[in-house]
Write a protein that holds these residues in place. Structure first.
Motif, PDB file in Angstrom:
ATOM      1  N   ASP A 220       0.808  -1.220   0.000  1.00 59.14           N
ATOM      2  CA  ASP A 220       0.000   0.000   0.000  1.00 59.14           C
ATOM      3  C   ASP A 220       0.844   1.276   0.000  1.00 59.14           C
ATOM      4  OD1 ASP A 220      -2.241  -1.657   0.165  1.00 59.14           O
ATOM      5  OD2 ASP A 220      -2.114  -1.717   2.354  1.00 59.14           O
ATOM      6  N   GLN A 222       2.588   4.425  -0.985  1.00 60.04           N
ATOM      7  CA  GLN A 222       2.474   5.383  -2.081  1.00 60.04           C
ATOM      8  C   GLN A 222       3.290   6.602  -1.698  1.00 60.04           C
ATOM      9  OE1 GLN A 222      -1.839   5.721  -2.753  1.00 60.04           O
ATOM     10  NE2 GLN A 222      -1.633   4.265  -4.436  1.00 60.04           N
ATOM     11  N   TYR A 228       6.317   2.381 -10.819  1.00 51.85           N
ATOM     12  CA  TYR A 228       5.958   0.992 -10.497  1.00 51.85           C
ATOM     13  C   TYR A 228       6.809   0.048 -11.340  1.00 51.85           C
ATOM     14  CZ  TYR A 228       1.858   3.301  -8.522  1.00 51.85           C
ATOM     15  OH  TYR A 228       1.019   4.106  -7.786  1.00 51.85           O
ATOM     16  N   TRP A 285      -0.417  -1.761 -13.470  1.00 49.42           N
ATOM     17  CA  TRP A 285      -0.979  -2.470 -14.627  1.00 49.42           C
ATOM     18  C   TRP A 285      -0.149  -2.233 -15.891  1.00 49.42           C
ATOM     19  CZ3 TRP A 285      -3.423  -6.605 -15.405  1.00 49.42           C
ATOM     20  CH2 TRP A 285      -4.023  -6.867 -16.642  1.00 49.42           C
ATOM     21  N   LEU A 357      -0.285 -14.220   1.482  1.00 48.12           N
ATOM     22  CA  LEU A 357      -1.315 -13.650   0.600  1.00 48.12           C
ATOM     23  C   LEU A 357      -0.898 -12.303   0.008  1.00 48.12           C
ATOM     24  CD1 LEU A 357      -3.891 -14.669  -0.554  1.00 48.12           C
ATOM     25  CD2 LEU A 357      -5.148 -13.372   1.154  1.00 48.12           C
ATOM     26  N   PRO A 359       1.592 -10.580  -2.033  1.00 46.21           N
ATOM     27  CA  PRO A 359       2.773 -10.935  -2.835  1.00 46.21           C
ATOM     28  C   PRO A 359       3.948 -10.012  -2.481  1.00 46.21           C
ATOM     29  CG  PRO A 359       0.811 -10.735  -4.221  1.00 46.21           C
ATOM     30  CD  PRO A 359       0.452 -10.171  -2.880  1.00 46.21           C
ATOM     31  N   ARG A 438       1.254 -13.002  -8.196  1.00 44.71           N
ATOM     32  CA  ARG A 438       1.152 -14.308  -7.529  1.00 44.71           C
ATOM     33  C   ARG A 438       2.003 -15.346  -8.254  1.00 44.71           C
ATOM     34  NH1 ARG A 438       1.119 -15.833  -3.029  1.00 44.71           N
ATOM     35  NH2 ARG A 438      -0.295 -14.078  -2.717  1.00 44.71           N
ATOM     36  N   ASN A 679      -0.327 -20.585  -9.423  1.00 47.74           N
ATOM     37  CA  ASN A 679      -1.282 -19.722  -8.719  1.00 47.74           C
ATOM     38  C   ASN A 679      -2.180 -20.625  -7.869  1.00 47.74           C
ATOM     39  OD1 ASN A 679      -3.139 -17.565  -8.012  1.00 47.74           O
ATOM     40  ND2 ASN A 679      -2.527 -16.501  -9.877  1.00 47.74           N
ATOM     41  N   PHE A 680      -3.199 -20.058  -7.240  1.00 50.47           N
ATOM     42  CA  PHE A 680      -3.993 -20.842  -6.292  1.00 50.47           C
ATOM     43  C   PHE A 680      -4.879 -21.895  -6.951  1.00 50.47           C
ATOM     44  CE2 PHE A 680      -3.379 -16.874  -3.638  1.00 50.47           C
ATOM     45  CZ  PHE A 680      -2.410 -17.451  -2.832  1.00 50.47           C
TER      46      PHE A 680
ATOM     47  N   ASP B  16      -5.835   2.938 -19.830  1.00 48.84           N
ATOM     48  CA  ASP B  16      -6.240   1.814 -20.675  1.00 48.84           C
ATOM     49  C   ASP B  16      -7.506   1.155 -20.134  1.00 48.84           C
ATOM     50  OD1 ASP B  16      -4.010   2.346 -22.105  1.00 48.84           O
ATOM     51  OD2 ASP B  16      -2.971   0.448 -21.685  1.00 48.84           O
ATOM     52  N   ASP B  18      -8.542  -1.750 -20.426  1.00 49.98           N
ATOM     53  CA  ASP B  18      -8.426  -3.137 -19.930  1.00 49.98           C
ATOM     54  C   ASP B  18      -7.839  -3.177 -18.511  1.00 49.98           C
ATOM     55  OD1 ASP B  18      -5.829  -2.408 -20.472  1.00 49.98           O
ATOM     56  OD2 ASP B  18      -5.329  -4.186 -21.665  1.00 49.98           O
ATOM     57  N   PRO B  20      -7.624  -3.600 -14.857  1.00 47.86           N
ATOM     58  CA  PRO B  20      -8.586  -4.160 -13.908  1.00 47.86           C
ATOM     59  C   PRO B  20      -9.033  -3.108 -12.886  1.00 47.86           C
ATOM     60  CG  PRO B  20      -6.744  -5.666 -14.206  1.00 47.86           C
ATOM     61  CD  PRO B  20      -6.372  -4.368 -14.884  1.00 47.86           C
ATOM     62  N   TRP B  23      -6.771  -2.263  -9.890  1.00 50.16           N
ATOM     63  CA  TRP B  23      -5.615  -1.351  -9.989  1.00 50.16           C
ATOM     64  C   TRP B  23      -6.061   0.091 -10.164  1.00 50.16           C
ATOM     65  CZ3 TRP B  23      -1.714  -3.325  -7.848  1.00 50.16           C
ATOM     66  CH2 TRP B  23      -1.465  -4.709  -7.944  1.00 50.16           C
ATOM     67  N   ARG B  26      -6.668   1.031  -6.555  1.00 51.97           N
ATOM     68  CA  ARG B  26      -5.460   1.116  -5.734  1.00 51.97           C
ATOM     69  C   ARG B  26      -4.484   2.190  -6.212  1.00 51.97           C
ATOM     70  NH1 ARG B  26      -3.906  -2.449  -2.170  1.00 51.97           N
ATOM     71  NH2 ARG B  26      -1.758  -1.968  -2.718  1.00 51.97           N
ATOM     72  N   ASP B  27      -4.102   2.121  -7.493  1.00 52.66           N
ATOM     73  CA  ASP B  27      -3.046   3.018  -7.984  1.00 52.66           C
ATOM     74  C   ASP B  27      -3.581   4.411  -8.328  1.00 52.66           C
ATOM     75  OD1 ASP B  27      -1.304   0.912  -7.763  1.00 52.66           O
ATOM     76  OD2 ASP B  27      -0.942   0.665  -9.919  1.00 52.66           O
ATOM     77  N   HIS B  28      -4.792   4.458  -8.880  1.00 50.87           N
ATOM     78  CA  HIS B  28      -5.269   5.752  -9.392  1.00 50.87           C
ATOM     79  C   HIS B  28      -6.137   6.491  -8.388  1.00 50.87           C
ATOM     80  CE1 HIS B  28      -3.626   4.855 -13.380  1.00 50.87           C
ATOM     81  NE2 HIS B  28      -3.946   3.602 -13.074  1.00 50.87           N
ATOM     82  N   THR B  32      -6.439   1.826  -1.075  1.00 50.29           N
ATOM     83  CA  THR B  32      -5.591   0.637  -0.962  1.00 50.29           C
ATOM     84  C   THR B  32      -6.143  -0.423  -0.005  1.00 50.29           C
ATOM     85  OG1 THR B  32      -4.304   1.768   0.732  1.00 50.29           O
ATOM     86  CG2 THR B  32      -3.467   1.898  -1.515  1.00 50.29           C
ATOM     87  N   LYS B  35      -7.309  -5.385  -1.669  1.00 43.74           N
ATOM     88  CA  LYS B  35      -5.965  -5.959  -1.825  1.00 43.74           C
ATOM     89  C   LYS B  35      -5.804  -6.812  -3.085  1.00 43.74           C
ATOM     90  CE  LYS B  35      -4.541  -4.373   2.177  1.00 43.74           C
ATOM     91  NZ  LYS B  35      -4.353  -2.918   2.192  1.00 43.74           N
ATOM     92  N   PHE B  36      -4.563  -6.904  -3.509  1.00 49.75           N
ATOM     93  CA  PHE B  36      -4.167  -7.781  -4.612  1.00 49.75           C
ATOM     94  C   PHE B  36      -3.614  -9.073  -4.009  1.00 49.75           C
ATOM     95  CE2 PHE B  36      -0.322  -8.925  -7.310  1.00 49.75           C
ATOM     96  CZ  PHE B  36      -1.040  -9.597  -8.294  1.00 49.75           C
ATOM     97  N   GLY B  37      -4.184 -10.222  -4.432  1.00 54.45           N
ATOM     98  CA  GLY B  37      -3.676 -11.482  -3.901  1.00 54.45           C
ATOM     99  C   GLY B  37      -3.249 -12.448  -4.982  1.00 54.45           C
ATOM    100  N   CYS B  38      -4.061 -12.567  -6.045  1.00 51.23           N
ATOM    101  CA  CYS B  38      -3.742 -13.597  -7.045  1.00 51.23           C
ATOM    102  C   CYS B  38      -3.907 -13.116  -8.476  1.00 51.23           C
ATOM    103  CB  CYS B  38      -4.584 -14.851  -6.796  1.00 51.23           C
ATOM    104  SG  CYS B  38      -6.329 -14.626  -7.181  1.00 51.23           S
ATOM    105  N   ILE B  40      -6.288 -13.655 -10.443  1.00 56.01           N
ATOM    106  CA  ILE B  40      -7.106 -14.543 -11.285  1.00 56.01           C
ATOM    107  C   ILE B  40      -8.440 -14.895 -10.615  1.00 56.01           C
ATOM    108  CG2 ILE B  40      -5.114 -15.518 -12.518  1.00 56.01           C
ATOM    109  CD1 ILE B  40      -5.516 -18.092 -10.786  1.00 56.01           C
ATOM    110  N   ALA B  45      -9.212 -11.492  -2.181  1.00 51.89           N
ATOM    111  CA  ALA B  45      -8.693 -10.354  -1.406  1.00 51.89           C
ATOM    112  C   ALA B  45      -9.137  -9.028  -2.015  1.00 51.89           C
ATOM    113  CB  ALA B  45      -7.170 -10.406  -1.343  1.00 51.89           C
TER     114      ALA B  45
END
Lengths: 745, 158
Positions: A220, A222, A228, A285, A357, A359, A438, A679-680, B16, B18, B20, B23, B26-28, B32, B35-38, B40, B45
């Protein structure tokens, strides 16, 4: 009688006073809702700040990875300081190191959490911090009223002066207290019987921030002007970047820079894990998209043909030869030769990943002779060393802040991601946040070593075990470490003083190191997870094959209370009688002797881990299709004295689930030099539906010395499960994870 | 340019399409807590409320969020002093360990209890599938029941 300052060194405390002499926080902001009539407050040493309104801020010097140390340690300070827990808030402290003539020393005491030592390493120190601050407040009051120290006492943030019948708030005394020299003697510590905060349920620090989304983790971070970064790491173990084409990557919106990261050469110690290509962008991203657009040609390197299949075949073959004998008690060969019955079985324990969890990630800003790091890490001093190693900036110029950590499990003892972030910031000059995905995390880990264990026991005609050997072929986690001789590779994989050494007099341990390109490291309760599984499974097997009850054999071997020498971490002694007590307890709770229907059974196991004791009793049912259901879990821990009981219970629940989750379904495998899992979806951690509703955890107090609790809940969970499966089905699981093995019954 | 409503405020995203939603948040937008976990949709999270329903945001392109209403953990409760019953239950039962997954767990549970105000253990097991690496599941189950009671009490008091 005087007591010496055991852990709170006089110098440490005085450094605090000296700091304060220049920047003494007198007159804390009175405008912040403070009651100006109460006092000016002040900071006493590094850890204790009394605010003008009587509230207390206690510094937390250890990484919080979910083990509760950010609550437990300040509880110790608050207890001795004699303030109300409701008045306490906790301030995370950065890494404190001080340059000395011959290296670096700690400013705020040792900082780092691993091996379940976060509490135990600081148990005396933090109590002394609180007691010393209280003592100085008492002295300040005594001077103010010109009375003797004995005339003064404390209660909930006040000093009472008996002869003047007055109560003075700490806030009024803190300034004077902070200016006092530290005495030569440590003030006395409270008796456990007098505790009001420690050992009792308390509000968890940060809990409200967590449930409202305000708690911040490394991810988190920033910072103004921050870019990034992600890295495309070589997917082939010990492979390298041969060449890359970044033309398309640079066309991706927001991509700012692309460059190569040199990994370690095969065999070199890991500062970072792998060779790769970094992509820096204006958002996470964009960096991820830029990475997808890279075309990289990999140099396959020496491990490109590695496979799990071959690794396990090699282990089987190794066990047909003679290994390095690392422990050899009594007359092993004679005892085995004269045994009435010999029982031998092999067990396989796989490689597994930590998969916290959150990363891996790290913020780094490297300038000419300064570096700022913000990282989720278990070892902030390691972060400082990692940043130093790749930037050359002296460690005293590297600031390390460590955040709440979204899971540790041993993964964040390594600071490879800190080195990567520092490298990228150095290269670009920008403040950057490195983000792992992940997939990055699962394919580039310091995995728990996999190993094949052969256990053999000689049993006499009465069913007594008279000889015992464990022969392990595995990939030691100590390879690629500096100054580790080959004949010491066994050390992190076999803990010689574990049960049943000295209980079975004729006792031998033998090790075979086997190579594979997978990086290895410490995974929560490291070798205890493997050794408890094989030892506690084998006890069951011996019992069944000699017509004994597994519970009774276990109890007979653990025996009465007595201290056996234990040289490894968790020593200097091991008391197997404490396992007896826990084992009896869980057996009774689960009603071990009750007759159960076909397909249902109970398994029991117990283990001593890094100073703490735990036992599990698990009841399972396996239906005719091989579907396993865990019906009930009873877990018990003896951690001496439970400082923060909610955290102890949480660690026992969570540790049990971690042990079961891993035993049920988790394995890292390698094909053609690459990790197969990503991944999971193919690394299926347990979910809520897999956890039985009937799940009890018990804390059995023992004495007034706390042990750690973070790892004790894991080791005996897996063998209790597989012993239960045997009791239910007659099928012995010697190969982890369980996977679909019961489906082929 | 994508317009959507996040935590009651209209926001525009010109990156963009696309990207997700996770993000973007969180970023823009600097939110926060999600959370980002996987990445997919496996761990949960990143769970937010999307047009009133729990949704994993890590695979949802922001283009699909055009004109949508999104609520994150930061705005689940009515105000700073009044926690949502699920948040209160999480505190009362002391659910979090590392805490990283808990925003997602809480958002998933808040939506679940809207649809099923008095769930059985079986309902919980069927519906709630977010991962918790610390293994707080025993307390999550307890807290879901507790939250259901708090929510019913709240609606009775209204």
């Amino acid at each position: 009688m005087t007591r010496t300052l055991l852990q709170l060194s006089r110098r440490q405390f005085l450094v605090g006073g000296a700091t304060m002499a220049g920047g003494f926080v007198v007159g804390l902001p009175l405008g912040l809702g403070a009651d100006p009539t109460v006092g000016n407050g002040g900071t006493i040493g590094f850890f204790v700040e009394i605010l003008g309104n009587g509230k207390v801020v206690i510094g937390s010097n250890q990484p919080e990875i979910g083990q509760g140390v950010r609550t437990a340690l300040p509880m110790l300070v608050a207890e001795e300081l004699d303030v109300a827990w409701e008045d306490v808030s906790v301030r995370p402290m950065p890494l404190g190191i001080v340059k000395t003539a011959d290296g670096y020393t700690w400013k705020y005491g040792g900082q780092g959490v691993g091996g379940s030592t976060g509490l135990t390493n600081n148990w005396t120190y933090m109590r002394e911090v609180g007691a010393m601050a209280r003592h100085q407040l008492l002295r300040a009051a005594a001077e103010k009223f010109k009375v003797s120290l004995d005339d003064c006492s404390t209660s909930r943030g006040h000093v009472f002066c008996q002869s003047h019948k007055r109560a003075i708030p700490y806030a009024e005394l803190a300034g004077a207290a902070a200016a006092l020299d530290m005495p030569d003697e440590a003030p006395p510590l409270k008796a456990i019987a007098d505790y009001r905060i420690v050992g009792k349920k308390q509000k968890t620090v940060d809990a409200r921030d967590i449930v409202t989304g305000k708690a911040t983790y490394g991810i988190d971070t920033q910072v103004e002007g921050m870019r990034y970064a992600v890295i495309a790491r070589c997917p082939i173990l010990n492979g390298r970047v041969r060449s890359f084409d970044d033309a398309d990557a640079r066309k991706v919106n927001g991509v700012l820079d692309v460059f190569k990261i040199d990994g370690p050469m095969p065999g070199e110690p890991y500062i970072i894990l792998a060779s790769g290509v970094a992509v820096v962008a204006d958002s996470t991203w964009s960096a991820i998209k830029g990475r997808r657009a890279l075309k990289i040609e990999w140099e396959p390197g020496p491990n490109a043909d590695d496979s799990s299949t071959r690794f396990w075949q090699e282990n089987e073959a190794a066990l047909e030869t003679n290994g390095q004998v690392v422990t050899d008690d009594g007359e092993f060969d004679n005892a085995m030769a004269s045994a009435d019955k010999i029982i031998t079985h092999r067990y396989r324990v796989p490689f597994v990943s930590h998969a916290p969890l959150e990363p891996q990630n790290c913020f780094a800003h490297v300038t000419e002779n300064h570096c700022r790091i913000i990282a989720p890490t278990q070892m902030p001093s390691g972060a400082s060393r990692a940043a130093n190693a790749v930037t050359g900036i002296p460690r005293e110029n590297i600031e390390v802040e460590f955040t709440r950590v979204g899971g540790g499990f041993g993964r964040r003892l390594s600071n490879d991601y800190v080195a990567e972030a520092a490298l990228i910031s150095k290269q670009t000059g920008w403040p950057i946040k490195l983000q792992w995905t992940r997939e990055d995390d699962m394919q580039h880990d310091f995995y728990r070593p996999g190993g094949l264990h052969e256990l053999r026991a000689g049993v006499d005609a009465d069913g007594n075990v008279t000889a015992w050997t464990q022969r392990l072929a595995s990939a030691s986690k100590h390879y690629r470490r500096p100054n580790k001789p080959d004949d010491g590779l066994w050390e992190p994989e076999l803990y010689p003083d574990d049960f049943p050494r000295r209980i079975v007099e004729n006792f031998r341990l033998e090790y075979f190191h086997n190579a594979i390109g997978l990086p290895r490291g410490s995974w929560r309760a490291p070798a205890h997870t493997a050794n408890a599984f094989v030892i506690q499974s084998f006890i069951d097997e011996i019992a069944h094959e000699t017509g004994q009850d597994p519970l009774q054999l276990r109890l007979a071997m653990f025996g009465e209370e007595r201290e056996l020498p234990y040289d490894g971490h968790g020593g200097p002694t091991f008391n197997p009688g404490r396992l007896t007590r826990l084992t009896k307890f869980v057996a009774k709770e689960i009603n071990y002797d009750r007759k159960r229907p076909a397909g249902t059974g109970v398994g029991i196991a117990a283990h001593f881990t890094f100073g703490g004791y735990a036992a599990h009793a698990i009841e399972v049912t396996v239906d005719k299709n091989g579907e396993l259901r865990i019906d009930r879990i009873v877990a018990a821990i003896d951690c001496g004295f439970a400082v923060h009981p909610q955290a102890v219970q949480a660690q026992l629940q969570g540790g049990t689930i971690d042990g079961l989750s891993t035993a049920l379904g988790l394995e890292i495998t390698v094909t053609d030099g690459r990790v197969d899992q990503s991944n999971f979806h193919d690394y299926p951690l347990m979910r809520i539906a897999d956890v039985p509703v009937e799940f009890e955890t018990h804390i059995l107090p023992y004495d007034d010395i706390p042990t750690g609790v973070g790892e004790m809940g894991i080791p005996s969970a897996a063998p209790a499960l597989t012993n239960a499966i045997f009791a239910a089905t007659g099928r012995r699981i010697r190969d982890l994870p369980l996977g679909a093995q019961l489906k082929s019954m | 340019m994508i317009s959507l409503k996040v935590n009651g405020e209209k926001v525009r995203f010109d990156g963009d399409e696309d990207t997700p939603l996770l993000w973007v948040l969180r970023d823009h937008l600097g939110l926060t807590g999600t959370k980002f976990g996987c990445g997919i949709g496996q761990c949960g999270a990143c769970t937010v409320h999307f047009n009133g329903r729990a949704q994993r945001s890590c695979m949802l392109p922001v283009a699909a969020a055009k004109d949508a209403t999104v609520t994150t953990i930061e705005a689940l409760s009515a105000g700073d002093h009044q926690l949502h019953p699920v948040q209160q239950a999480w505190l009362d039962i002391d659910v979090p360990q590392c805490g990283y997954c808990q925003a997602g767990q809480i958002m998933a549970t808040a939506d679940f209890l809207k649809r099923n105000p008095d769930p059985s253990d079986e309902d919980i097991d069927r519906d709630l599938s977010n991962l918790c690496r610390c293994g707080t599941y025993v307390r999550i189950r307890e807290a879901v029941h507790h939250a259901a009671r708090l929510a019913r009490k709240e609606s009775n008091d209204d």
